[in-house]
Design a protein around this motif. Structure first.
Motif, mmCIF file in Angstrom:
data_model
loop_
_atom_site.group_PDB
_atom_site.id
_atom_site.type_symbol
_atom_site.label_atom_id
_atom_site.label_comp_id
_atom_site.label_asym_id
_atom_site.label_seq_id
_atom_site.Cartn_x
_atom_site.Cartn_y
_atom_site.Cartn_z
ATOM 1 N N UNK A 38 0.853 -1.191 0.000
ATOM 2 C CA UNK A 38 0.000 0.000 0.000
ATOM 3 C C UNK A 38 0.894 1.248 0.000
ATOM 4 N N UNK A 39 1.311 1.644 -1.188
ATOM 5 C CA UNK A 39 2.256 2.751 -1.326
ATOM 6 C C UNK A 39 1.582 4.108 -1.198
ATOM 7 N N UNK A 40 0.408 4.244 -1.806
ATOM 8 C CA UNK A 40 -0.375 5.483 -1.743
ATOM 9 C C UNK A 40 -1.827 5.131 -1.474
ATOM 10 N N UNK A 41 -2.616 6.111 -1.093
ATOM 11 C CA UNK A 41 -4.043 5.853 -0.915
ATOM 12 C C UNK A 41 -4.640 5.330 -2.208
ATOM 13 N N UNK A 42 -5.324 4.185 -2.178
ATOM 14 C CA UNK A 42 -5.839 3.589 -3.419
ATOM 15 C C UNK A 42 -6.691 4.533 -4.258
ATOM 16 N N UNK A 43 -7.447 5.400 -3.602
ATOM 17 C CA UNK A 43 -8.308 6.309 -4.361
ATOM 18 C C UNK A 43 -7.520 7.372 -5.120
ATOM 19 N N UNK A 44 -6.247 7.576 -4.743
ATOM 20 C CA UNK A 44 -5.429 8.603 -5.403
ATOM 21 C C UNK A 44 -4.653 8.049 -6.589
ATOM 22 N N UNK A 45 -4.571 6.733 -6.721
ATOM 23 C CA UNK A 45 -3.743 6.139 -7.774
ATOM 24 C C UNK A 45 -4.170 6.552 -9.187
ATOM 25 N N UNK A 46 -5.468 6.589 -9.513
ATOM 26 C CA UNK A 46 -5.846 7.004 -10.867
ATOM 27 C C UNK A 46 -5.433 8.438 -11.204
ATOM 28 N N UNK A 47 -5.224 9.255 -10.192
ATOM 29 C CA UNK A 47 -4.844 10.652 -10.403
ATOM 30 C C UNK A 47 -3.412 10.907 -9.934
ATOM 31 N N UNK A 48 -2.561 9.889 -10.102
ATOM 32 C CA UNK A 48 -1.203 9.965 -9.554
ATOM 33 C C UNK A 48 -0.388 11.105 -10.144
ATOM 34 N N UNK A 49 -0.618 11.431 -11.421
ATOM 35 C CA UNK A 49 0.185 12.492 -12.040
ATOM 36 C C UNK A 49 -0.027 13.834 -11.346
ATOM 37 N N UNK A 50 -1.218 14.085 -10.888
ATOM 38 C CA UNK A 50 -1.474 15.347 -10.181
ATOM 39 C C UNK A 50 -1.257 15.197 -8.681
ATOM 40 N N UNK A 51 -1.883 14.172 -8.096
ATOM 41 C CA UNK A 51 -1.909 14.038 -6.635
ATOM 42 C C UNK A 51 -0.537 13.725 -6.036
ATOM 43 N N UNK A 52 0.327 13.103 -6.810
ATOM 44 C CA UNK A 52 1.614 12.686 -6.260
ATOM 45 C C UNK A 52 2.808 13.276 -7.013
ATOM 46 N N UNK A 53 2.807 13.171 -8.344
ATOM 47 C CA UNK A 53 3.995 13.592 -9.100
ATOM 48 C C UNK A 53 4.056 15.112 -9.212
ATOM 49 N N UNK A 54 2.979 15.759 -9.644
ATOM 50 C CA UNK A 54 2.980 17.227 -9.679
ATOM 51 C C UNK A 54 3.047 17.811 -8.265
ATOM 52 N N UNK A 55 2.366 17.174 -7.325
ATOM 53 C CA UNK A 55 2.397 17.640 -5.936
ATOM 54 C C UNK A 55 3.834 17.706 -5.426
ATOM 55 N N UNK A 56 4.647 16.742 -5.836
ATOM 56 C CA UNK A 56 6.058 16.729 -5.447
ATOM 57 C C UNK A 56 6.880 17.710 -6.281
ATOM 58 N N UNK A 57 6.641 17.716 -7.584
ATOM 59 C CA UNK A 57 7.447 18.536 -8.498
ATOM 60 C C UNK A 57 7.299 20.028 -8.230
ATOM 61 N N UNK A 58 6.167 20.443 -7.663
ATOM 62 C CA UNK A 58 5.976 21.872 -7.408
ATOM 63 C C UNK A 58 6.986 22.424 -6.400
#
Length: 204
Positions: A38-58
């Protein structure tokens, strides 16, 4: 799902094709490993580019000029530290106590050729790193984060923390024990989120 994908990420950030390819490989590994760990919240996986990757890149444009060494506390699935390494931070230390998550981090680092060192340890047991910046996301209240960050940066480095709606209360509590210079930046991914950049961190 927002429909925010790799193409939208590239448009939002201006990263090179090579960097985007590495992030695409990262996102694919995240999807592959998620059912097992369980790496990330399952509900966030479909939106990983925004919720995780862009969230970090900012965080990348907010790093001080000349940042070479970055410590990421409680790295989990690698957000934000591993993303920042892929974007160009020369030396990133990922601290994560979960053995399985560390195996994932090492696999992403290998595939993406990211300049990271993974420490399978509790944060307070890691020593000997002189960092320019400490990062963390969704890990702990500020009072705890400052205590963990200070040994790595002293009063000369900076902290970059992704925080939510409780930021004001956490700052009030933390400044009973710490003096600091805070700067706030609106999150690009969360309307209630704030990026806190801290400098001149010292015990009160």
């Amino acid at each position: 799902m927002s429909g925010f994908d790799a193409v939208a990420f590239q448009e939002a950030t201006g990263v090179s094709r090579e960097t985007l390819d590495r992030l695409i490989a990262y996102e694919a590994l995240l999807r592959k490993w998620q059912p097992k760990i369980n790496l990330v919240g399952p509900s966030t996986l479909p939106d990983a580019w925004k919720r995780h990757i862009l969230d970090s890149a900012q965080l990348y444009p907010l790093l001080p000029d000349g940042t070479r060494v970055l410590v990421d506390l409680g790295s989990g699935a690698g957000f934000p530290g591993l993303v920042l390494a892929i974007l160009g931070v020369p030396q990133v230390h990922l601290i994560e106590s979960d053995v399985r998550k560390c195996a994932f981090l090492r696999e992403v680092a290998r595939v993406c050729e990211a300049p990271v060192t993974v420490h399978t340890k509790r944060i307070e047991t890691v020593t000997g790193i002189d960092a320019d910046v400490v990062t963390a996301r969704a890990l702990a209240p500020l009072a705890d984060l400052f205590g963990w960050a200070h040994p790595f940066i002293g009063s000369r480095g900076k902290c970059l923390f992704l925080k939510g709606a409780a930021l004001d209360d956490e700052l009030t509590a933390a400044t009973q024990y710490w003096t600091l210079v805070p700067e706030r930046f609106d999150s690009r991914t969360d309307p209630s989120g704030t990026i806190l950049r801290v400098s001149h961190l010292e015990r009160a």
